[in-house]
Design an enzyme around this catalytic site. Structure first.
Site, PDB file in Angstrom:
ATOM      1  N   ARG A  41       0.821  -1.213   0.000  1.00 37.64           N
ATOM      2  CA  ARG A  41       0.000   0.000   0.000  1.00 37.64           C
ATOM      3  C   ARG A  41       0.854   1.263   0.000  1.00 37.64           C
ATOM      4  NH1 ARG A  41      -4.844  -1.754   4.236  1.00 37.64           N
ATOM      5  NH2 ARG A  41      -6.045  -2.979   2.725  1.00 37.64           N
ATOM      6  N   LYS A 198     -20.616 -18.238   3.736  1.00 42.04           N
ATOM      7  CA  LYS A 198     -22.008 -18.054   4.141  1.00 42.04           C
ATOM      8  C   LYS A 198     -22.808 -17.188   3.181  1.00 42.04           C
ATOM      9  CE  LYS A 198     -21.201 -18.537   9.126  1.00 42.04           C
ATOM     10  NZ  LYS A 198     -21.395 -17.887  10.455  1.00 42.04           N
ATOM     11  N   GLY A 351     -10.055 -10.297  -0.143  1.00 38.36           N
ATOM     12  CA  GLY A 351      -8.779 -10.844   0.299  1.00 38.36           C
ATOM     13  C   GLY A 351      -8.479 -12.242  -0.200  1.00 38.36           C
TER      14      GLY A 351
END
Length: 397
Positions: A41, A198, A351
């Site tokens: 970053r 989920k 991610g």
């Protein structure tokens, strides 16, 4: 999307001699000694900073780091290691300024780092007085932190509201362009891959995409729930039986538009969740009561890969199996390679998705890799991100 690009301001000479406030995303991982363990970053922020310096600006840059308590400074919350690393990479002096809200002494050609913006009282609640003070520090505000674009905070939204000029830096502009290309005016067919453990965490995303995409590929625990909804047995696999009606509603919504949610025809199972568990390929109709579904099978992978290779646009969020375990990684690898081989425009985020892209070395074959995490997911949900909203408002003013 209509917004002011910082690159255009620089190219037209509007930045020379001006005070520029850049909100970057420098929230890097650190070890227990506050040493930076991964600096992607920081490196990604440099083009915007260098652009401002080359244009003759006085440059102030800040970011959040970790989860500090507002108004309570601790050494672990300091951007000092970030300032040091940035100085090394840019090969110049970059002082760290504390207590900066009421004024910063800086001249054109200089750059300073402003201490962790989340230490300021009122930052997270987008306090108007704080935002106005930040805006008074600069002539031009530059938002270049897509990872914070879904948060309306003083250093991301309020300052953009009150600054003389509010613009998007190159990183944010690239995200805005890619998202618009993928979702606002996509080349068809538009295929979305939404995977994860989920349905509940991505239900709003699934419902939003069901109204727009031509094919909605589901994977992981989400696919198990859809298999249940389609009347298939899934053994002891992870699923959410209480959300079967929601899964059925997504399937019905897709069918009503002549689109589909492809249900796996074969799967890879194991008797236990372990890297060394023996893997068995089975037809989706043959799953035993004590089976765990940990990946899609080769026939399903080939069918989905063919759809992806024919896609005009691909949006990818999530691996389709437990790709960390080699025996259960082939579905995700097949999907990844199909995305890479497709001639369609591809955008990927999240991610686990980034980890899969890195594992299979296809970074250069995905058209746009979003680093936004939560911001990327909110875009998929159909939400207008606060950063996009305020920058569009300011451009139209």
């Amino acid at each position: 999307m209509n917004f002011i690009r910082f690159s255009d301001l620089c190219a037209t000479g509007q930045v020379s001699g001006k005070r520029v406030f850049i909100r970057a995303d420098l929230n890097v991982p650190q070890d227990d000694n506050c040493s930076i363990t991964e600096d992607t970053r920081i490196r990604a922020s440099i083009p915007c900073l260098q652009m401002a310096l080359d244009a003759g600006a006085a440059v102030m840059v800040t970011s959040h780091l970790g989860r500090p308590t507002e108004g309570e400074f601790k050494a672990a919350d300091s951007l000092a290691p970030v300032a040091q690393r940035l100085a090394e990479l840019m090969q110049r002096d970059i002082p760290l300024v504390s207590d900066w809200v009421d004024g910063v002494d800086i001249k054109p050609g200089q750059i300073v780092m402003l201490e962790n913006c989340r230490l300021n009282r009122g930052e997270k609640k987008n306090d108007e007085a704080l935002a106005r003070k930040m805006a008074a520090l600069c002539d031009i505000f530059v938002h270049d932190a897509f990872g914070t674009a879904h948060r309306a905070e003083a250093s991301t939204y309020g300052i953009a509201q009150y600054a003389k000029i509010a613009s998007a830096g190159p990183l944010l502009a690239a995200e805005m362009d890619a998202i618009a290309k993928a979702l606002s005016d996509p080349r068809r067919p538009l295929v979305a891959i939404v995977a994860g453990s989920k349905v509940s965490t991505k239900l709003t995303i699934l419902k939003a995409l069901a109204n727009n995409v031509d094919q909605l590929i589901v994977g992981g625990g989400i696919a198990n729930t859809f298999m249940l909804a389609a009347g298939l047995k899934i053994g002891k696999s992870l699923a959410e039986a209480d959300l079967l009606d929601d899964a059925k509603a997504v399937i019905v919504a897709m069918k009503a538009r002549g689109a589909e949610v492809p249900i796996p025809t074969d799967v890879v199972t194991a008797k236990s969740f372990a890297a060394d568990a023996p893997a068995t390929i089975k037809a989706a109709t043959d799953v035993a009561d004590d089976d765990l579904i940990l990946d899609i099978g080769p026939d399903t992978t080939a069918r989905l890969a063919a759809q992806l290779k024919a896609a005009g646009t691909i949006v990818w969020n999530g691996p389709v199996g437990v790709f960390e375990f080699e025996a259960f990684s082939h579905g995700t690898e097949g999907i990844a390679r199909a995305v890479a081989d497709s001639s369609g425009f591809s955008i990927a985020g999240g991610g686990d998705t980034l980890a899969a892209i890195a594992k299979y070395g296809i970074e250069k074959d995905v058209d746009y890799i979003s680093t936004g995490g939560g911001a990327f997911l909110e875009v998929l949900e159909g939400k207008t991100l606060p950063a996009f909203e305020i920058l569009e408002k300011r451009a139209a003013a």
